[in-house]
Write a protein that holds these residues in place. Structure first.
Motif, mmCIF file in Angstrom:
data_model
loop_
_atom_site.group_PDB
_atom_site.id
_atom_site.type_symbol
_atom_site.label_atom_id
_atom_site.label_comp_id
_atom_site.label_asym_id
_atom_site.label_seq_id
_atom_site.Cartn_x
_atom_site.Cartn_y
_atom_site.Cartn_z
ATOM 1 N N UNK A 66 0.802 -1.229 0.000
ATOM 2 C CA UNK A 66 0.000 0.000 0.000
ATOM 3 C C UNK A 66 0.832 1.274 0.000
ATOM 4 N N UNK A 67 2.126 1.151 0.174
ATOM 5 C CA UNK A 67 2.991 2.326 0.258
ATOM 6 C C UNK A 67 3.297 2.870 -1.142
ATOM 7 N N UNK A 68 2.843 4.073 -1.416
ATOM 8 C CA UNK A 68 3.036 4.665 -2.741
ATOM 9 C C UNK A 68 4.298 5.530 -2.832
ATOM 10 N N UNK A 69 4.897 5.849 -1.709
ATOM 11 C CA UNK A 69 6.127 6.641 -1.713
ATOM 12 C C UNK A 69 7.325 5.704 -1.882
ATOM 13 N N UNK A 70 8.100 5.843 -2.967
ATOM 14 C CA UNK A 70 9.204 4.902 -3.214
ATOM 15 C C UNK A 70 10.224 4.814 -2.073
ATOM 16 N N UNK A 71 10.560 5.949 -1.452
ATOM 17 C CA UNK A 71 11.543 5.914 -0.359
ATOM 18 C C UNK A 71 10.981 5.212 0.867
ATOM 19 N N UNK A 97 4.644 -12.787 -11.666
ATOM 20 C CA UNK A 97 5.993 -12.315 -11.325
ATOM 21 C C UNK A 97 6.765 -13.405 -10.600
ATOM 22 N N UNK A 98 8.067 -13.383 -10.782
ATOM 23 C CA UNK A 98 8.979 -14.280 -10.065
ATOM 24 C C UNK A 98 10.277 -13.512 -9.898
ATOM 25 N N UNK A 99 10.421 -12.842 -8.749
ATOM 26 C CA UNK A 99 11.542 -11.931 -8.549
ATOM 27 C C UNK A 99 12.209 -12.169 -7.205
ATOM 28 N N UNK A 100 13.413 -11.611 -7.063
ATOM 29 C CA UNK A 100 14.168 -11.712 -5.822
ATOM 30 C C UNK A 100 14.828 -10.381 -5.514
ATOM 31 N N UNK A 101 14.885 -10.052 -4.221
ATOM 32 C CA UNK A 101 15.555 -8.841 -3.774
ATOM 33 C C UNK A 101 14.621 -7.651 -3.692
ATOM 34 N N UNK A 102 15.004 -6.715 -2.820
ATOM 35 C CA UNK A 102 14.165 -5.548 -2.536
ATOM 36 C C UNK A 102 13.883 -4.702 -3.769
ATOM 37 N N UNK A 103 14.871 -4.484 -4.604
ATOM 38 C CA UNK A 103 14.664 -3.631 -5.778
ATOM 39 C C UNK A 103 13.625 -4.241 -6.720
ATOM 40 N N UNK A 104 13.740 -5.524 -6.978
ATOM 41 C CA UNK A 104 12.805 -6.195 -7.888
ATOM 42 C C UNK A 104 11.406 -6.283 -7.283
ATOM 43 N N UNK A 105 11.320 -6.584 -5.987
ATOM 44 C CA UNK A 105 10.014 -6.650 -5.329
ATOM 45 C C UNK A 105 9.376 -5.261 -5.325
ATOM 46 N N UNK A 106 10.161 -4.242 -5.041
ATOM 47 C CA UNK A 106 9.648 -2.870 -5.086
ATOM 48 C C UNK A 106 9.133 -2.496 -6.466
ATOM 49 N N UNK A 107 9.789 -2.970 -7.506
ATOM 50 C CA UNK A 107 9.344 -2.688 -8.873
ATOM 51 C C UNK A 107 8.015 -3.383 -9.172
ATOM 52 N N UNK A 108 7.832 -4.601 -8.669
ATOM 53 C CA UNK A 108 6.559 -5.305 -8.851
ATOM 54 C C UNK A 108 5.443 -4.536 -8.144
ATOM 55 N N UNK A 109 5.701 -4.108 -6.924
ATOM 56 C CA UNK A 109 4.706 -3.337 -6.166
ATOM 57 C C UNK A 109 4.353 -2.058 -6.925
ATOM 58 N N UNK A 110 5.353 -1.333 -7.398
ATOM 59 C CA UNK A 110 5.106 -0.099 -8.146
ATOM 60 C C UNK A 110 4.291 -0.374 -9.404
ATOM 61 N N UNK A 111 4.566 -1.485 -10.070
ATOM 62 C CA UNK A 111 3.827 -1.844 -11.275
ATOM 63 C C UNK A 111 2.353 -2.109 -10.992
ATOM 64 N N UNK A 112 2.076 -2.804 -9.895
ATOM 65 C CA UNK A 112 0.682 -3.069 -9.514
ATOM 66 C C UNK A 112 -0.012 -1.757 -9.161
ATOM 67 N N UNK A 113 0.678 -0.888 -8.452
ATOM 68 C CA UNK A 113 0.087 0.409 -8.105
ATOM 69 C C UNK A 113 -0.204 1.242 -9.348
ATOM 70 N N UNK A 114 0.649 1.148 -10.353
ATOM 71 C CA UNK A 114 0.425 1.863 -11.607
ATOM 72 C C UNK A 114 -0.776 1.276 -12.357
ATOM 73 N N UNK A 115 -0.916 -0.033 -12.309
ATOM 74 C CA UNK A 115 -2.021 -0.706 -12.986
ATOM 75 C C UNK A 115 -3.358 -0.445 -12.294
#
Length: 117
Positions: free
Chosen positions: A13-18, A39-57
């Protein structure tokens, strides 16, 4: 384990990237993996990108807990919904989260139960 579910949903639910990066650092293992049908990802950067993608969708939608979590040992399963605040969820899923020895999210296996056409 309810605190793990709370931290997990807060991350989604966090929309602020930082702030999201901070949640990932505090509550997720550095080697955490996330796997669902899309999705099938590992690590904070990749998981954060998946979250951001869902929020964009699904802009403005929120993840919420559906029912009660069920936990034993170092794992918890729970249903979640994604939709407008206070409305019937548009998407419903089921996740199984395991935690590492430090109590941080180590793995997520996600399933989608209801997805819009």
């Amino acid at each position: 384990m309810n605190n793990i579910v709370d931290a997990y949903l807060a991350t989604w639910n966090c929309t602020d990237p930082e702030a999201r990066r901070d949640l990932l650092t505090r509550h997720w293992s550095p080697q955490a993996t996330y796997t669902d049908p899309m999705a099938d990802v590992a690590g904070a950067e990749a998981i954060g990108a998946v979250v951001a993608g869902v929020q964009e969708q699904f802009p403005g939608f929120e993840f919420s807990l559906v029912g009660e979590p069920d936990a034993h040992h170092r794992q918890v399963r729970f249903r979640w919904g994604l939709g407008a605040s206070g409305a019937e969820p548009l998407v419903i899923g089921f996740d199984v989260v395991t935690v590492d020895a430090d109590g941080r999210i180590a793995t997520v296996a996600g399933f989608l139960d209801r997805v819009p056409a």
